[in-house]
Design a protein around this motif. Structure first.
Motif, PDB file in Angstrom:
ATOM      1  N   LEU A   1       2.670   5.430   4.643  1.00 37.22           N
ATOM      2  CA  LEU A   1       1.683   4.371   4.863  1.00 37.22           C
ATOM      3  C   LEU A   1       2.309   2.985   5.005  1.00 37.22           C
ATOM      4  CD1 LEU A   1      -1.238   5.359   2.463  1.00 37.22           C
ATOM      5  CD2 LEU A   1      -1.253   5.385   4.957  1.00 37.22           C
ATOM      6  N   LYS A   2       3.451   2.768   4.367  1.00 33.91           N
ATOM      7  CA  LYS A   2       4.045   1.432   4.346  1.00 33.91           C
ATOM      8  C   LYS A   2       4.247   0.827   5.728  1.00 33.91           C
ATOM      9  CE  LYS A   2       6.228   0.575  -0.077  1.00 33.91           C
ATOM     10  NZ  LYS A   2       7.459   0.146  -0.768  1.00 33.91           N
ATOM     11  N   PRO A   3       4.813   1.566   6.713  1.00 34.60           N
ATOM     12  CA  PRO A   3       5.011   0.953   8.034  1.00 34.60           C
ATOM     13  C   PRO A   3       3.706   0.707   8.799  1.00 34.60           C
ATOM     14  CG  PRO A   3       6.404   2.897   7.735  1.00 34.60           C
ATOM     15  CD  PRO A   3       5.393   2.914   6.658  1.00 34.60           C
ATOM     16  N   LEU A   4       2.608   1.325   8.335  1.00 32.37           N
ATOM     17  CA  LEU A   4       1.357   1.245   9.085  1.00 32.37           C
ATOM     18  C   LEU A   4       0.436   0.126   8.621  1.00 32.37           C
ATOM     19  CD1 LEU A   4       0.517   5.074   9.208  1.00 32.37           C
ATOM     20  CD2 LEU A   4       1.744   3.716  10.915  1.00 32.37           C
ATOM     21  N   VAL A   5       0.698  -0.426   7.444  1.00 32.42           N
ATOM     22  CA  VAL A   5      -0.223  -1.421   6.896  1.00 32.42           C
ATOM     23  C   VAL A   5      -0.096  -2.740   7.649  1.00 32.42           C
ATOM     24  CG1 VAL A   5      -0.258  -0.371   4.625  1.00 32.42           C
ATOM     25  CG2 VAL A   5       1.441  -2.106   5.116  1.00 32.42           C
ATOM     26  N   TRP A   6      -1.224  -3.437   7.774  1.00 32.82           N
ATOM     27  CA  TRP A   6      -1.246  -4.718   8.484  1.00 32.82           C
ATOM     28  C   TRP A   6      -0.585  -5.814   7.658  1.00 32.82           C
ATOM     29  CZ3 TRP A   6      -4.708  -8.911   7.075  1.00 32.82           C
ATOM     30  CH2 TRP A   6      -4.579 -10.005   7.931  1.00 32.82           C
ATOM     31  N   GLN A   7      -0.861  -5.832   6.357  1.00 27.71           N
ATOM     32  CA  GLN A   7      -0.308  -6.848   5.481  1.00 27.71           C
ATOM     33  C   GLN A   7       0.344  -6.175   4.265  1.00 27.71           C
ATOM     34  OE1 GLN A   7       1.320  -9.504   4.206  1.00 27.71           O
ATOM     35  NE2 GLN A   7      -0.092 -10.625   5.556  1.00 27.71           N
ATOM     36  N   PRO A   8       1.668  -6.099   4.213  1.00 24.54           N
ATOM     37  CA  PRO A   8       2.353  -5.386   3.126  1.00 24.54           C
ATOM     38  C   PRO A   8       1.973  -5.876   1.730  1.00 24.54           C
ATOM     39  CG  PRO A   8       3.893  -5.923   4.884  1.00 24.54           C
ATOM     40  CD  PRO A   8       2.613  -6.632   5.213  1.00 24.54           C
ATOM     41  N   GLN A   9       1.765  -7.182   1.590  1.00 29.79           N
ATOM     42  CA  GLN A   9       1.440  -7.706   0.265  1.00 29.79           C
ATOM     43  C   GLN A   9       0.080  -7.213  -0.216  1.00 29.79           C
ATOM     44  OE1 GLN A   9       1.907 -11.950   0.397  1.00 29.79           O
ATOM     45  NE2 GLN A   9       4.134 -11.849   0.307  1.00 29.79           N
ATOM     46  N   LEU A  10      -0.886  -7.099   0.681  1.00 29.57           N
ATOM     47  CA  LEU A  10      -2.192  -6.563   0.295  1.00 29.57           C
ATOM     48  C   LEU A  10      -2.087  -5.085  -0.080  1.00 29.57           C
ATOM     49  CD1 LEU A  10      -4.601  -8.206   2.903  1.00 29.57           C
ATOM     50  CD2 LEU A  10      -4.235  -8.840   0.508  1.00 29.57           C
ATOM     51  N   PHE A  11      -1.202  -4.367   0.602  1.00 24.85           N
ATOM     52  CA  PHE A  11      -0.969  -2.960   0.280  1.00 24.85           C
ATOM     53  C   PHE A  11      -0.375  -2.832  -1.127  1.00 24.85           C
ATOM     54  CE2 PHE A  11       1.857   0.870   0.653  1.00 24.85           C
ATOM     55  CZ  PHE A  11       0.833   1.812   0.734  1.00 24.85           C
ATOM     56  N   GLU A  12       0.620  -3.686  -1.428  1.00 26.28           N
ATOM     57  CA  GLU A  12       1.213  -3.675  -2.768  1.00 26.28           C
ATOM     58  C   GLU A  12       0.177  -4.063  -3.821  1.00 26.28           C
ATOM     59  OE1 GLU A  12       4.243  -2.658  -3.539  1.00 26.28           O
ATOM     60  OE2 GLU A  12       4.754  -2.273  -1.449  1.00 26.28           O
ATOM     61  N   LEU A  13      -0.682  -5.007  -3.484  1.00 26.59           N
ATOM     62  CA  LEU A  13      -1.750  -5.419  -4.403  1.00 26.59           C
ATOM     63  C   LEU A  13      -2.678  -4.260  -4.713  1.00 26.59           C
ATOM     64  CD1 LEU A  13      -3.302  -7.760  -5.857  1.00 26.59           C
ATOM     65  CD2 LEU A  13      -4.549  -8.081  -3.727  1.00 26.59           C
ATOM     66  N   ALA A  14      -3.056  -3.503  -3.689  1.00 28.04           N
ATOM     67  CA  ALA A  14      -3.950  -2.356  -3.890  1.00 28.04           C
ATOM     68  C   ALA A  14      -3.297  -1.291  -4.766  1.00 28.04           C
ATOM     69  CB  ALA A  14      -4.336  -1.767  -2.531  1.00 28.04           C
ATOM     70  N   LEU A  15      -2.016  -1.032  -4.536  1.00 22.37           N
ATOM     71  CA  LEU A  15      -1.315  -0.017  -5.330  1.00 22.37           C
ATOM     72  C   LEU A  15      -1.213  -0.435  -6.793  1.00 22.37           C
ATOM     73  CD1 LEU A  15       1.626   1.010  -2.940  1.00 22.37           C
ATOM     74  CD2 LEU A  15      -0.583   2.138  -3.268  1.00 22.37           C
ATOM     75  N   LEU A  16      -0.897  -1.703  -7.032  1.00 13.59           N
ATOM     76  CA  LEU A  16      -0.784  -2.179  -8.412  1.00 13.59           C
ATOM     77  C   LEU A  16      -2.143  -2.170  -9.099  1.00 13.59           C
ATOM     78  CD1 LEU A  16       1.013  -3.225 -10.631  1.00 13.59           C
ATOM     79  CD2 LEU A  16       0.802  -5.532  -9.695  1.00 13.59           C
ATOM     80  N   LEU A  17      -3.208  -2.486  -8.351  1.00 13.50           N
ATOM     81  CA  LEU A  17      -4.559  -2.425  -8.916  1.00 13.50           C
ATOM     82  C   LEU A  17      -4.912  -1.009  -9.365  1.00 13.50           C
ATOM     83  CD1 LEU A  17      -6.792  -4.724  -6.671  1.00 13.50           C
ATOM     84  CD2 LEU A  17      -6.539  -4.850  -9.149  1.00 13.50           C
ATOM     85  N   LEU A  18      -4.497  -0.022  -8.571  1.00 15.77           N
ATOM     86  CA  LEU A  18      -4.761   1.373  -8.934  1.00 15.77           C
ATOM     87  C   LEU A  18      -3.946   1.807 -10.152  1.00 15.77           C
ATOM     88  CD1 LEU A  18      -4.876   3.071  -5.415  1.00 15.77           C
ATOM     89  CD2 LEU A  18      -6.803   2.559  -6.910  1.00 15.77           C
ATOM     90  N   ALA A  19      -2.760   1.215 -10.309  1.00 16.46           N
ATOM     91  CA  ALA A  19      -1.882   1.618 -11.413  1.00 16.46           C
ATOM     92  C   ALA A  19      -2.274   0.957 -12.729  1.00 16.46           C
ATOM     93  CB  ALA A  19      -0.433   1.277 -11.065  1.00 16.46           C
ATOM     94  N   LEU A  20      -2.751  -0.279 -12.681  1.00 12.07           N
ATOM     95  CA  LEU A  20      -3.085  -1.026 -13.898  1.00 12.07           C
ATOM     96  C   LEU A  20      -4.349  -0.481 -14.570  1.00 12.07           C
ATOM     97  CD1 LEU A  20      -2.481  -4.789 -13.016  1.00 12.07           C
ATOM     98  CD2 LEU A  20      -1.445  -3.548 -14.915  1.00 12.07           C
ATOM     99  N   ASP A  21      -4.382  -0.583 -15.896  1.00 12.56           N
ATOM    100  CA  ASP A  21      -5.598  -0.203 -16.630  1.00 12.56           C
ATOM    101  C   ASP A  21      -5.650  -0.981 -17.942  1.00 12.56           C
ATOM    102  OD1 ASP A  21      -7.951   0.945 -17.322  1.00 12.56           O
ATOM    103  OD2 ASP A  21      -7.130   2.916 -17.786  1.00 12.56           O
ATOM    104  N   TRP A  22      -5.900  -2.278 -17.836  1.00 15.28           N
ATOM    105  CA  TRP A  22      -6.010  -3.139 -19.009  1.00 15.28           C
ATOM    106  C   TRP A  22      -7.418  -3.080 -19.591  1.00 15.28           C
ATOM    107  CZ3 TRP A  22      -2.888  -8.160 -19.679  1.00 15.28           C
ATOM    108  CH2 TRP A  22      -3.295  -8.848 -20.827  1.00 15.28           C
ATOM    109  N   ARG A  23      -8.423  -3.232 -18.726  1.00 11.76           N
ATOM    110  CA  ARG A  23      -9.787  -3.395 -19.201  1.00 11.76           C
ATOM    111  C   ARG A  23     -10.328  -2.161 -19.916  1.00 11.76           C
ATOM    112  NH1 ARG A  23     -12.925  -7.525 -17.097  1.00 11.76           N
ATOM    113  NH2 ARG A  23     -14.482  -6.713 -18.533  1.00 11.76           N
ATOM    114  N   SER A  24      -9.898  -0.974 -19.504  1.00 12.22           N
ATOM    115  CA  SER A  24     -10.363   0.238 -20.192  1.00 12.22           C
ATOM    116  C   SER A  24      -9.900   0.246 -21.645  1.00 12.22           C
ATOM    117  CB  SER A  24      -9.859   1.487 -19.473  1.00 12.22           C
ATOM    118  OG  SER A  24     -10.462   1.610 -18.214  1.00 12.22           O
TER     119      SER A  24
END
Length: 317
Positions: A81-104
């Protein structure tokens, strides 16, 4: 001042980390709808199909192959997926959001604190049931306090501290793969007889991945009042706990707040003997609140120091 702002803006890794933390704290993904929950359920279904061997070595091999079957396709998908994304930073943001779990973890801590304060053991058991690998129906107030404290400590340690650590090392992909691997270790925990030795390989892998971040974070916990006593007792008690990273973290918090942790636990109606660690105070509602406050402030310190390190490293390039 403008130059510093421009440097911060140009540091995409740092912006992604703070952006993910901000989005996660404002609009968290509910546990029931989180992709990691689906990943956990799929892991349990896979184990039911392949964890059928009664021989130790065959079961160990099956567990290793099942772990590779789950993780390798995930790595390949992220790599493709990395070469296909329009904005790499937004892709990294989405991945980190999926990995984080503070609020739970925060929600669990607040719910358990309120339930135990009102001696509502039924609610406390219900809150712990989805995140605990053992039967909660028979847990007493003392057992709920201990299990709650351990779950909160390890939840922050793995789902926040370790995720941020591996994000700094290997970007969003590394953070998400760590989180998925840690979730497999929880789904196939060898503490339950039916997953021993099936889950040994993934558990040992997570123990290796946990080693540095959890031990570093334990040193954050030790700092402050009673630092020397806490550190000394942590070194004495930690060898009795099976996993080295969690051993330091649990013993550091337990001795910092003088809370009694560990001890026997029942998994699938079988009693498991665990070492008693920490202090002598039985965890109650007020102590869970203290655990959450202590860890939350130390996590803030971890984030600030990691931000400073990332800023310094990328400025060097």
């Amino acid at each position: 001042m403008e130059e510093i702002f421009n440097q911060l803006y140009s540091n995409g890794t740092l912006l992604v980390m703070w952006g993910a933390l901000l989005f996660h704290l404002i609009i968290p993904i509910p546990r029931e709808a989180h992709p990691v929950t689906l990943w956990h359920k799929f892991a349990e279904q896979l184990a039911e199909k392949v964890n059928t061997n009664t021989h130790y070595s065959q079961s160990l091999i099956s567990g290793t192959l099942a772990w590779l079957l789950m993780v390798i396709p995930a790595i390949l998908v992220l790599w493709a997926l990395k070469p296909l994304v329009w904005q790499p930073q937004l892709f990294e943001l989405a991945l980190l959001l999926l990995a984080l779990d503070w609020r739970s973890n925060e929600k669990l801590a607040n719910g358990l604190t309120k339930a135990l304060a009102h001696d509502d053991k039924k609610t406390a058991r219900t809150l712990l049931s989805p995140v605990l690998n053992r039967d909660t129906s028979s847990l007493s107030a003392l057992g709920l306090g201990k299990a709650g404290a351990e779950t909160i400590i390890m939840g922050y340690g793995r789902n926040v501290v370790c995720v941020l650590f591996w994000y700094a090392i290997a970007d969003g992909s590394g953070a998400l793969i760590y989180r998925l691997t840690a979730e497999l270790a929880r789904a196939w925990s060898p503490s339950r007889a039916r997953y021993s030795p099936f889950g040994l390989t993934v558990t040992r892998t997570v123990a290796i991945l946990d080693f540095i971040p959890l031990r570093l974070f334990a040193l954050f916990i030790v700092c402050g009042n009673k630092a020397f006593h806490t550190f000394k007792t942590m070194l004495i008690q930690s060898p009795s706990w099976p996993l080295p990273g969690p051993a330091w973290l649990l013993t550091s918090v337990g001795n910092k707040l003088e809370l009694s942790l560990g001890g026997p636990a029942i998994y699938n109606k079988r009693k498991s003997v665990r070492s008693k660690i920490g202090g002598r105070i039985a965890p109650s509602a007020i102590h869970l609140s203290q655990v959450q406050t202590l860890i939350a402030w130390r996590v803030f310190a971890w984030i600030l120091i990691q931000s400073l390190i990332l800023f310094t490293v990328y400025q060097g390039f």
